[in-house]
Write an enzyme that holds these catalytic residues in place. Sequence first.
Site, PDB file in Angstrom:
ATOM      1  N   ASN A   1      44.457-115.117 -76.376  1.00  0.00           N
ATOM      2  CA  ASN A   1      43.211-114.986 -77.046  1.00  0.00           C
ATOM      3  C   ASN A   1      43.527-114.065 -78.230  1.00  0.00           C
ATOM      4  OD1 ASN A   1      40.650-114.495 -78.243  1.00  0.00           O
ATOM      5  ND2 ASN A   1      39.690-113.787 -76.610  1.00  0.00           N
TER       6      ASN A   1
ATOM      7  N   LYS B   1      41.867-113.245 -80.423  1.00  0.00           N
ATOM      8  CA  LYS B   1      40.766-112.521 -81.313  1.00  0.00           C
ATOM      9  C   LYS B   1      40.910-112.454 -82.822  1.00  0.00           C
ATOM     10  CE  LYS B   1      40.206-110.100 -76.924  1.00  0.00           C
ATOM     11  NZ  LYS B   1      39.631-109.088 -76.047  1.00  0.00           N
TER      12      LYS B   1
ATOM     13  N   HIS C   1      32.772-115.587 -74.569  1.00  0.00           N
ATOM     14  CA  HIS C   1      33.566-114.545 -74.509  1.00  0.00           C
ATOM     15  C   HIS C   1      32.556-113.298 -74.776  1.00  0.00           C
ATOM     16  CE1 HIS C   1      36.367-111.222 -75.234  1.00  0.00           C
ATOM     17  NE2 HIS C   1      37.258-112.064 -74.623  1.00  0.00           N
TER      18      HIS C   1
ATOM     19  N   GLU D   1      32.571-110.721 -75.889  1.00  0.00           N
ATOM     20  CA  GLU D   1      32.551-110.098 -77.435  1.00  0.00           C
ATOM     21  C   GLU D   1      31.500-111.025 -77.927  1.00  0.00           C
ATOM     22  OE1 GLU D   1      36.871-110.282 -78.110  1.00  0.00           O
ATOM     23  OE2 GLU D   1      37.021-108.459 -76.857  1.00  0.00           O
TER      24      GLU D   1
ATOM     25  N   GLU E   1      36.502-112.189 -66.608  1.00  0.00           N
ATOM     26  CA  GLU E   1      36.888-111.103 -67.580  1.00  0.00           C
ATOM     27  C   GLU E   1      35.820-109.929 -67.137  1.00  0.00           C
ATOM     28  OE1 GLU E   1      39.652-112.485 -70.867  1.00  0.00           O
ATOM     29  OE2 GLU E   1      37.882-112.734 -71.474  1.00  0.00           O
TER      30      GLU E   1
ATOM     31  N   GLY F   1      40.987-104.861 -73.100  1.00  0.00           N
ATOM     32  CA  GLY F   1      41.325-104.143 -74.099  1.00  0.00           C
ATOM     33  C   GLY F   1      41.281-102.635 -73.762  1.00  0.00           C
TER      34      GLY F   1
ATOM     35  N   SER G   1      43.202-106.675 -69.564  1.00  0.00           N
ATOM     36  CA  SER G   1      44.581-105.972 -69.539  1.00  0.00           C
ATOM     37  C   SER G   1      45.564-106.655 -68.697  1.00  0.00           C
ATOM     38  CB  SER G   1      44.276-104.459 -69.221  1.00  0.00           C
ATOM     39  OG  SER G   1      43.287-103.968 -70.108  1.00  0.00           O
TER      40      SER G   1
HETATM   41  P1  13P Z   1      43.081-107.766 -73.324  1.00  0.00           P
HETATM   42  O1  13P Z   1      44.104-108.561 -72.605  1.00  0.00           O
HETATM   43  O2  13P Z   1      43.507-107.325 -74.499  1.00  0.00           O
HETATM   44  O3  13P Z   1      42.432-106.986 -72.344  1.00  0.00           O
HETATM   45  O4  13P Z   1      41.741-108.636 -73.693  1.00  0.00           O
HETATM   46  C1  13P Z   1      41.275-109.610 -72.442  1.00  0.00           C
HETATM   47  C2  13P Z   1      40.504-110.625 -73.160  1.00  0.00           C
HETATM   48  O5  13P Z   1      39.511-110.415 -73.680  1.00  0.00           O
HETATM   49  C3  13P Z   1      41.066-112.055 -73.391  1.00  0.00           C
HETATM   50  O6  13P Z   1      39.815-112.894 -73.558  1.00  0.00           O
END
Ligand code: 13P
Length: 250
Positions: A9, A11, A95, A97, A167, A173, A213
Amino acid sequence: MRKPIIAGNWKMNLTLKDAVAFAEEVKGTVPASSKVDAAVCAPSVFLAHLTEATAGTDLKIGAQNMYDQESGAFTGEISPVMLKELGVTYVVLGHSERREYFGETDAFINSKTKKAFEHGIVPIVCVGETLEEREGGKFESVIREQTTNSLKGLTVDQVKNLVVAYEPVWAIGTGKSATEQDAQDSCKFVRDVIAAEFGTEAAEAVRIQYGGSVKPDNIKEYMAQPDIDGALVGGASLETGSFLKLLEAI
Ligand code: 13P
């Protein structure tokens, strides 16, 4: 046997030039899709270029969002028809976010999930609790509610073809990944909720990813867990070297 699925992903990262260079470099190197499903979920403005660059290869392309209508006066939105026309295979929906920054509700995510299926796009539906919810003992009720409401009304066949990404928000992150046991327990919990709603056949078939992560040096431990069928990866999917290492670890 459920086939593992590793999806990057990206982003809101990379440039078009970087994205196409990534696809050109990776497309011939990803393991065969008979072994693992490999995808990158990219910003919508890159999708046409990426599907063209990867056509006929085992690197599949996903979108990071879509609207729940085919067309109309919805300025700024992208429809499932448009994604399908571009040859997009997956779409990430709900997601954390998008839930947090754009106010997406389970009902909206549910509507989008149904639309994705109507147009032959595989939804990757995200669920996960915040640190506050976990520490407040609300983990199970939050995950149950998100899973049940986001998948409401799907058919058993649709659930079998769905991907769910567990997640935990506190692991995204942050470099603070969930322990493999916590990730396994949570993915098992999601599977149990799906079994209660849709039956054991659907629950046995649905693929559940862990995300938060995930890196080349911890993916093996996650993949060794019986209820973890893959990973949704942010940071570690942005470079070809680490993305390929994730796939090679399967
Ligand atoms: P990270 O792998 O950067 O922690 O992000 C996870 C994520 O949100 C994937 O959708």
